[in-house]
Design a protein around this motif. Structure first.
Motif, short mmCIF file in Angstrom:
data_model
loop_
_atom_site.label_atom_id
_atom_site.label_comp_id
_atom_site.label_asym_id
_atom_site.label_seq_id
_atom_site.Cartn_x
_atom_site.Cartn_y
_atom_site.Cartn_z
N VAL A 28 0.90 -0.60 0.00
CA VAL A 28 -0.49 0.30 -0.17
C VAL A 28 0.61 1.26 0.30
CG1 VAL A 28 -1.96 1.44 0.95
CG2 VAL A 28 -1.89 -1.05 1.45
N TYR A 29 2.12 0.77 0.29
CA TYR A 29 2.91 2.24 0.36
C TYR A 29 3.47 3.03 -0.60
CZ TYR A 29 7.00 0.08 -1.04
OH TYR A 29 7.67 -0.44 -1.42
N ARG A 30 3.44 1.81 -1.45
CA ARG A 30 3.97 2.11 -3.09
C ARG A 30 2.73 4.29 -3.40
NH1 ARG A 30 2.47 -2.87 -5.34
NH2 ARG A 30 4.15 -3.92 -4.74
N SER A 31 1.50 3.56 -2.98
CA SER A 31 0.72 4.83 -3.10
C SER A 31 1.30 6.48 -2.22
CB SER A 31 -0.64 4.75 -3.28
OG SER A 31 -0.71 4.02 -3.64
N ALA A 32 2.00 6.21 -1.89
CA ALA A 32 2.85 7.40 -0.41
C ALA A 32 3.73 7.83 -1.07
CB ALA A 32 2.72 7.08 0.85
N SER A 33 4.86 6.85 -1.44
CA SER A 33 5.74 6.85 -3.03
C SER A 33 5.75 7.57 -3.33
CB SER A 33 6.69 5.78 -2.59
OG SER A 33 6.81 5.25 -1.56
N THR A 34 4.56 7.76 -4.14
CA THR A 34 4.69 8.02 -5.57
C THR A 34 3.63 9.56 -5.57
OG1 THR A 34 3.34 6.53 -6.57
CG2 THR A 34 2.85 8.35 -7.30
N ALA A 35 2.70 10.06 -3.66
CA ALA A 35 2.09 10.88 -3.87
C ALA A 35 4.16 12.17 -3.11
CB ALA A 35 1.40 10.77 -2.27
N ILE A 36 5.03 11.70 -2.77
CA ILE A 36 5.85 12.20 -2.02
C ILE A 36 7.00 12.75 -3.81
CG2 ILE A 36 8.30 12.21 -1.20
CD1 ILE A 36 7.39 9.62 1.10
N ALA A 37 6.68 11.78 -5.15
CA ALA A 37 7.70 12.07 -5.91
C ALA A 37 6.82 13.87 -7.23
CB ALA A 37 7.23 11.05 -6.67
N LEU A 38 5.61 13.62 -6.05
CA LEU A 38 5.17 14.42 -7.06
C LEU A 38 4.96 15.89 -6.00
CD1 LEU A 38 1.01 12.91 -8.01
CD2 LEU A 38 2.93 12.77 -9.35
N VAL A 39 4.90 15.35 -5.27
CA VAL A 39 5.23 17.14 -3.40
C VAL A 39 6.52 17.79 -4.70
CG1 VAL A 39 5.79 17.96 -1.84
CG2 VAL A 39 3.64 16.10 -2.25
N LEU A 40 7.64 16.92 -4.78
CA LEU A 40 8.82 17.53 -5.12
C LEU A 40 8.55 17.50 -6.79
CD1 LEU A 40 11.10 14.52 -4.06
CD2 LEU A 40 10.98 16.35 -2.59
N ALA A 41 7.95 16.84 -6.97
CA ALA A 41 7.81 17.61 -8.74
C ALA A 41 7.45 18.61 -8.90
CB ALA A 41 7.42 16.51 -9.92
N ALA A 42 5.78 18.79 -8.29
CA ALA A 42 5.43 20.61 -8.27
C ALA A 42 6.54 21.23 -8.10
CB ALA A 42 4.24 20.37 -7.17
N GLY A 43 7.35 21.41 -6.98
CA GLY A 43 8.29 22.51 -6.30
C GLY A 43 8.81 22.82 -7.31
N ILE A 44 9.26 21.80 -8.47
CA ILE A 44 9.94 22.08 -9.26
C ILE A 44 8.86 23.11 -10.52
CG2 ILE A 44 11.86 21.59 -11.20
CD1 ILE A 44 12.77 21.17 -8.86
N ILE A 45 8.08 22.83 -10.63
CA ILE A 45 7.04 23.39 -11.93
C ILE A 45 6.73 24.41 -11.54
CG2 ILE A 45 5.34 22.87 -13.04
CD1 ILE A 45 5.42 19.70 -12.52
N SER A 46 6.80 24.31 -10.29
CA SER A 46 6.28 25.99 -8.99
C SER A 46 7.31 27.73 -9.17
CB SER A 46 5.36 25.67 -8.53
OG SER A 46 4.71 24.90 -7.97
N SER A 47 7.98 26.44 -9.68
CA SER A 47 9.64 27.98 -9.48
C SER A 47 9.69 29.00 -10.81
CB SER A 47 11.07 26.42 -9.21
OG SER A 47 11.19 26.12 -10.29
N ASN A 48 9.01 28.13 -11.30
CA ASN A 48 9.11 28.96 -12.44
C ASN A 48 10.37 29.84 -12.79
OD1 ASN A 48 6.26 29.59 -13.21
ND2 ASN A 48 6.07 30.13 -11.49
#
Length: 455
Positions: free
Chosen positions: A412-432
């Motif tokens: 089940v934890y795989r979904s949590a790992s993916t969520a962590i990955a998306l938060v990191l990617a969101a930080g990069i995208i939002s930096s503009n």
């Protein structure tokens, strides 16, 4: 990321979203018919004796083991419990193909499935247990492969499927959100999950193939077509297909990915989304809702069919209701499980960082934080919060299915790992700000070893 041409078809308001969901419904219904007939057709062409022999030989060679630890080290690990259950289902001895397809039974009591499977292939275990609440669509892979080959070939095919799913996911994602965020997502998922060896368990590998391959195909669709109705209908189809092959393994991962892709795609959404069509967030929510429409519709169809084909409809209905209740918030006798809010979520996040790969994820997190700090003036905080909203799908799933979350943390934890990955990617995208994997590494080294200090 190029803008779509003026001929694009966009949703307009709540009415448009409802219309899109209404269009998705007949697609989901047609898929149910395909699911039913595909299972019956393949089952009718399958030599069960050959499948039985393939599983028996796998035990003799140590590819499968009653103690869930195969002899070859490369095959060890993963949730062998699920694999043995899946193989038991593939050996459903009912002669009627419709009964085997829709009212599934197996020689297992779900106590020690690998030992029970071992006895079953030797004719020593004849007791049948009803297991018709799932579609068990993964049998479309197991039946033909094991009828004509062996379990080792099944592992190879599963590995190729997973690799193909990852490749499609990478290509699709890179074209919609850019190379660097894509690299961060894929790398983090590899490091914080068992993605690199999930192929050892066919049922898990096939499920992950549908998740990643489906998300990658969806991302490609966004680039090829500006028809948002098509996006939503496709999401419903993906939800239905996922339910068909899945074993309740990582359901929240795909809708989380799809809604994230929508929010991260097409930069002009942030400029004119409020003027032309629905807001980006509303569109992402509609895509997620459509996925759950397909997912829930497929569950509902399966349960109705299971009850219809059962010899005791009332008992079957009661079993299904009991299982749903148990998965939501059940508690087994003697269980030490905590039915407390946030416990499931926190435990899954901690489980994600138990991986050895977490050592390498820490520098990734640090590099993203440094990049955000260095570009704080251009960082779009509101957009970051919007991009991370899809993560709430996984968190809500963890909390709603508290029992299932805590009972099966090893996958089940795989979904949590993916969520962590998306938060990191969101930080990069939002930096503009312009960024690459190389620049992130260089900035991290400069932070660790400032100018004048040997690195």
């Amino acid at each position: 990321m190029a803008d779509h041409p003026s001929g694009s078809v966009k949703l307009v308001g709540l009415r448009g979203a409802c219309l899109a969901l209404a269009l998705a419904l007949p697609v989901v219904i047609v898929l149910q018919v395909i699911f039913v007939f595909s299972l019956a057709a393949v089952r009718g062409q399958t030599d069960l004796a050959a499948v039985n022999d393939a599983v028996r030989v796998a035990f003799d060679r140590g590819v499968l083991a009653t103690n869930q630890v195969p002899k070859p080290w490369i095959l060890r690990g993963g949730h062998q419990f699920t694999e043995c259950v899946g193989l038991s289902v593939a050996l459903d001895p009912q002669r009627d193909v419709w009964q085997a397809a829709l009212a599934t039974k197996m020689h297992s009591r779900m106590i020690d499935p690998c030992s029970e499977l071992y006895r079953s292939v030797r004719g020593e275990n004849t007791e049948l247990m009803d297991y018709s609440r799932y579609w068990h669509g993964y049998r479309l892979l197991l039946w033909p492969v094991l009828a004509h080959s062996d379990v080792l070939v099944l592992r190879v095919i599963t590995a190729l499927l997973v690799a193909g799913g990852v490749a499609l996911f990478f290509v699709g994602l890179r074209g919609t959100i850019g190379s660097t965020p894509t690299i961060i997502i894929v790398a983090t998922m590899f490091l914080l999950t068992d993605l690199w060896h999930i192929w050892r368990i066919a049922t898990h590998g096939l499920s992950m193939f549908v998740i990643l391959g489906g998300a990658g195909a969806f991302a490609l669709l966004l680039r090829l077509s500006a028809n948002q109705y098509l996006w939503i209908v496709s999401a419903a189809a993906l939800g239905a297909v996922f339910n068909f092959v899945d074993f309740l393994i990582n359901p929240p991962m795909m809708p989380m990915l799809l809604s994230f892709i929508v929010l991260a795609f097409v930069p002009q959404f942030r400029r004119d989304g409020q003027r032309d069509g629905v807001r980006p967030l509303a569109l992402a929510m509609t895509v997620a809702a459509s996925w759950f429409l397909g997912y829930a519709g497929t569950w509902g169809t399966k349960w109705v069919l299971a009850i219809w084909f059962s010899n005791n409809a009332m008992e079957e209905a009661a079993n299904i209701v009991n299982q749903v209740t148990f998965r939501l918030d059940g508690l087994e006798p003697g269980s030490t499980m905590f039915r407390v809010p946030l416990v499931p979520t926190i435990s899954m996040i901690l489980k994600a960082f138990e991986s050895v790969g977490a050592i390498l994820v820490v520098p990734i997190i640090a590099a993203v934080l440094i990049h955000v700090r260095d570009n704080h003036k251009s960082f779009d905080r509101a957009y970051f919060y919007q991009l991370t909203l899809p993560v709430s799908i996984t968190l809500l799933w963890f909390e709603l299915l508290s029992n299932h979350t805590q009972l099966h943390p090893n996958f089940v934890y795989r979904s949590a790992s993916t969520a962590i990955a998306l938060v990191l990617a969101a930080g990069i995208i939002s930096s503009n700000a312009p960024v690459s994997a190389a620049s992130l590494w260089i900035n991290l080294r400069r932070f660790v070893a400032p100018a004048g200090v040997p690195a």
